[in-house]
Design a protein around this motif. Structure first.
Motif, PDB file in Angstrom:
ATOM      1  N   GLN A  23       0.807  -1.082  -0.075  1.00 30.63           N
ATOM      2  CA  GLN A  23       0.053  -0.078  -0.040  1.00 30.63           C
ATOM      3  C   GLN A  23       0.894   1.490   0.046  1.00 30.63           C
ATOM      4  O   GLN A  23       1.773   1.675   1.032  1.00 30.63           O
ATOM      5  N   LEU A  24       0.976   1.821  -1.055  1.00 28.58           N
ATOM      6  CA  LEU A  24       1.608   3.076  -1.231  1.00 28.58           C
ATOM      7  C   LEU A  24       1.057   4.261  -0.955  1.00 28.58           C
ATOM      8  O   LEU A  24      -0.133   4.650  -1.709  1.00 28.58           O
ATOM      9  N   VAL A  25       1.691   5.317  -0.032  1.00 27.22           N
ATOM     10  CA  VAL A  25       0.810   6.386   0.524  1.00 27.22           C
ATOM     11  C   VAL A  25       1.594   7.326   0.241  1.00 27.22           C
ATOM     12  O   VAL A  25       2.651   7.602   0.832  1.00 27.22           O
ATOM     13  N   LYS A  26       0.824   8.472  -0.255  1.00 25.30           N
ATOM     14  CA  LYS A  26       1.620   9.799  -0.478  1.00 25.30           C
ATOM     15  C   LYS A  26       1.130  10.856   0.460  1.00 25.30           C
ATOM     16  O   LYS A  26      -0.015  11.066   0.622  1.00 25.30           O
ATOM     17  N   GLY A  27       2.036  11.452   1.373  1.00 25.96           N
ATOM     18  CA  GLY A  27       1.785  12.488   2.466  1.00 25.96           C
ATOM     19  C   GLY A  27       2.569  12.564   3.494  1.00 25.96           C
ATOM     20  O   GLY A  27       3.804  11.909   3.359  1.00 25.96           O
ATOM     21  N   SER A  28       2.303  13.288   4.404  1.00 25.24           N
ATOM     22  CA  SER A  28       3.228  13.549   5.666  1.00 25.24           C
ATOM     23  C   SER A  28       3.264  12.477   6.378  1.00 25.24           C
ATOM     24  O   SER A  28       1.993  11.986   6.820  1.00 25.24           O
ATOM     25  N   ALA A  29       4.302  11.881   6.747  1.00 25.99           N
ATOM     26  CA  ALA A  29       4.482  10.909   7.723  1.00 25.99           C
ATOM     27  C   ALA A  29       3.763  11.165   9.026  1.00 25.99           C
ATOM     28  O   ALA A  29       3.059  10.085   9.659  1.00 25.99           O
ATOM     29  N   TYR A  30       3.781  12.287   9.544  1.00 23.07           N
ATOM     30  CA  TYR A  30       3.277  12.536  10.874  1.00 23.07           C
ATOM     31  C   TYR A  30       1.780  12.792  10.850  1.00 23.07           C
ATOM     32  O   TYR A  30       0.919  12.563  11.748  1.00 23.07           O
ATOM     33  N   ALA A  69      11.477  11.274  14.591  1.00 28.26           N
ATOM     34  CA  ALA A  69      10.725   9.914  14.018  1.00 28.26           C
ATOM     35  C   ALA A  69      10.735   9.064  15.340  1.00 28.26           C
ATOM     36  O   ALA A  69       9.694   8.357  15.203  1.00 28.26           O
ATOM     37  N   ILE A  70      11.576   9.189  16.305  1.00 27.82           N
ATOM     38  CA  ILE A  70      11.386   8.526  17.783  1.00 27.82           C
ATOM     39  C   ILE A  70      10.016   8.896  18.219  1.00 27.82           C
ATOM     40  O   ILE A  70       9.172   7.924  18.802  1.00 27.82           O
ATOM     41  N   SER A  71       9.792  10.020  18.363  1.00 30.39           N
ATOM     42  CA  SER A  71       8.401  10.376  18.826  1.00 30.39           C
ATOM     43  C   SER A  71       7.031  10.123  18.120  1.00 30.39           C
ATOM     44  O   SER A  71       6.137   9.779  18.885  1.00 30.39           O
ATOM     45  N   MET A  72       7.201  10.039  16.908  1.00 31.99           N
ATOM     46  CA  MET A  72       6.230   9.516  16.008  1.00 31.99           C
ATOM     47  C   MET A  72       5.985   8.125  16.200  1.00 31.99           C
ATOM     48  O   MET A  72       4.800   7.681  16.315  1.00 31.99           O
ATOM     49  N   MET A  73       6.922   7.099  16.216  1.00 25.43           N
ATOM     50  CA  MET A  73       6.935   5.829  16.385  1.00 25.43           C
ATOM     51  C   MET A  73       6.341   5.575  17.711  1.00 25.43           C
ATOM     52  O   MET A  73       5.422   4.664  18.052  1.00 25.43           O
ATOM     53  N   ALA A  74       6.707   6.442  18.735  1.00 23.59           N
ATOM     54  CA  ALA A  74       6.185   6.175  20.299  1.00 23.59           C
ATOM     55  C   ALA A  74       4.760   6.348  20.174  1.00 23.59           C
ATOM     56  O   ALA A  74       4.016   5.915  20.901  1.00 23.59           O
ATOM     57  N   GLY A 120      -8.429  12.723  15.393  1.00 22.03           N
ATOM     58  CA  GLY A 120      -8.507  12.713  14.071  1.00 22.03           C
ATOM     59  C   GLY A 120      -8.052  14.092  13.434  1.00 22.03           C
ATOM     60  O   GLY A 120      -8.065  14.346  12.192  1.00 22.03           O
ATOM     61  N   ALA A 121      -6.981  14.824  14.163  1.00 19.00           N
ATOM     62  CA  ALA A 121      -6.474  16.040  13.908  1.00 19.00           C
ATOM     63  C   ALA A 121      -5.037  15.730  13.384  1.00 19.00           C
ATOM     64  O   ALA A 121      -4.061  16.324  13.836  1.00 19.00           O
ATOM     65  N   TYR A 122      -5.094  15.194  12.331  1.00 22.49           N
ATOM     66  CA  TYR A 122      -3.774  14.509  11.648  1.00 22.49           C
ATOM     67  C   TYR A 122      -2.951  15.719  11.283  1.00 22.49           C
ATOM     68  O   TYR A 122      -1.766  15.638  11.429  1.00 22.49           O
ATOM     69  N   ALA A 123      -3.543  16.572  10.434  1.00 21.48           N
ATOM     70  CA  ALA A 123      -2.870  17.822  10.081  1.00 21.48           C
ATOM     71  C   ALA A 123      -2.239  18.656  11.081  1.00 21.48           C
ATOM     72  O   ALA A 123      -1.093  19.193  10.998  1.00 21.48           O
ATOM     73  N   ALA A 124      -2.982  18.666  12.315  1.00 26.25           N
ATOM     74  CA  ALA A 124      -2.457  19.402  13.163  1.00 26.25           C
ATOM     75  C   ALA A 124      -1.278  18.776  13.912  1.00 26.25           C
ATOM     76  O   ALA A 124      -0.482  19.518  14.343  1.00 26.25           O
ATOM     77  N   ALA A 125      -1.017  17.315  13.577  1.00 28.86           N
ATOM     78  CA  ALA A 125       0.213  16.849  14.277  1.00 28.86           C
ATOM     79  C   ALA A 125       1.337  17.218  13.465  1.00 28.86           C
ATOM     80  O   ALA A 125       2.529  17.403  13.931  1.00 28.86           O
ATOM     81  N   THR A 126       1.220  17.296  12.235  1.00 30.49           N
ATOM     82  CA  THR A 126       2.419  17.714  11.296  1.00 30.49           C
ATOM     83  C   THR A 126       2.680  19.301  11.531  1.00 30.49           C
ATOM     84  O   THR A 126       3.969  19.587  11.606  1.00 30.49           O
ATOM     85  N   LYS A 127       1.675  19.987  11.987  1.00 27.84           N
ATOM     86  CA  LYS A 127       2.004  21.445  12.297  1.00 27.84           C
ATOM     87  C   LYS A 127       2.742  21.549  13.613  1.00 27.84           C
ATOM     88  O   LYS A 127       3.446  22.518  13.987  1.00 27.84           O
ATOM     89  N   LEU A 128       2.330  20.604  14.506  1.00 29.68           N
ATOM     90  CA  LEU A 128       2.984  20.586  15.873  1.00 29.68           C
ATOM     91  C   LEU A 128       4.427  20.116  15.863  1.00 29.68           C
ATOM     92  O   LEU A 128       5.276  20.825  16.319  1.00 29.68           O
TER      93      LEU A 128
END
Length: 262
Positions: A99-106, A133-138, A244-252
């Motif tokens: 499954q190939l997904v385009k977008g921000s990992a965050y 990356a560590i915080s994202m995986m955590a 569900g605020a996925y875009a807000a995570a990228t902004k954080l």
């Protein structure tokens, strides 16, 4: 499979048979590092891998090859900034169950980790790097996550020290495989012969940390709170995903870098 030596032999067989050593390119995860990741996933009974950062698709193709042999699932996230490069990568991977997904990992990493697909998950990140990356995986770690892996954990870095504290030095293949089998030794010899004169990183000290989780270190990772995370503490990222605020995570993450340079 009963131990890491046996699992590593089976993983090495996949890379040798697929000719992946001679297709390695600078900047990609080394063949032995990918074989070690696959070996740990096999031991942990992983049925789905979520990858962040695929660039030209080298490690992604290896994961897809492994998955195609046993019915496991692979999902891969990348920004795909370079349209031509991304198109070539997608063509390279088109024959594989990925499954190939385009977008921000965050954003997308959180969605994929929370979508309920897969009973036993592994997370592997080669972009972003370091503490983000560590915080994202955590933040993505829950009871289903059995393995987490991060590239570019060089000696002397805080991230490597964290992996070694949570999983011991055996989080890196040179420590985990003190007495490797013949197929692993062949894989390593071919890796050195092909990349030894050109690789910018050490071929003797791996930089892909592969952490197998149990109840104790899973809780420590999931609930980690460190100054290095800046504003993107895992609990905060997870809370945004839960809303569900996925875009807000990228902004954080972006705000943390602008304000704190981390």
């Amino acid at each position: 499979m009963t131990d890491i030596r046996e699992a590593a032999e089976a993983a090495a067989e996949i890379l040798l048979n697929g000719g992946y050593v001679e297709r390695w390119v600078e900047g990609a995860i080394f063949p032995c590092e990918m074989a070690f990741f696959i070996a740990v996933c096999s031991l942990a009974g992983v049925d789905r891998v979520i990858e962040s950062g695929r660039q030209d698709g080298y490690s992604t193709e290896i994961l897809g090859d492994w998955a195609s042999q046993n019915g496991r699932q692979i999902a891969s996230v990348d920004l795909e900034h370079d349209a031509a490069r991304a198109a070539a990568c997608r063509q390279r991977l088109a024959h594989l169950p990925i499954q190939l997904v385009k977008g921000s990992a965050y954003e997308e990493f959180g969605r994929l980790a929370r979508d309920g697909v897969g009973r036993r998950l592994a997370l592997i990140t080669d972009g972003p790097k370091g503490w983000p990356a560590i915080s994202m995986m955590a933040a993505a770690t829950d009871d289903r996550v059995q393995v987490v892996a991060l590239h570019n954990l060089n000696p002397g870095t805080g991230g490597r020290e964290l992996f070694e504290r949570l999983g011991g030095q055996q989080s890196f293949h040179e420590a985990a495989l003190k007495d490797p089998g013949p197929r692993w030794r062949e894989l390593k010899a071919r890796e050195i012969a092909f990349a030894g004169d050109t690789a910018a990183r050490s071929l003797e000290t791996s930089s892909l940390g592969v952490l197998r989780l149990d109840d104790t270190n899973r809780s420590l990772l999931r609930n980690a709170w460190r100054s290095e995370f800046g504003l993107h503490q895992p609990v905060m990222v997870r809370a945004l995903w839960q809303l569900g605020a996925y875009a807000a995570a990228t902004k954080l993450y972006g705000l943390s870098y602008r304000l704190l340079r981390r």
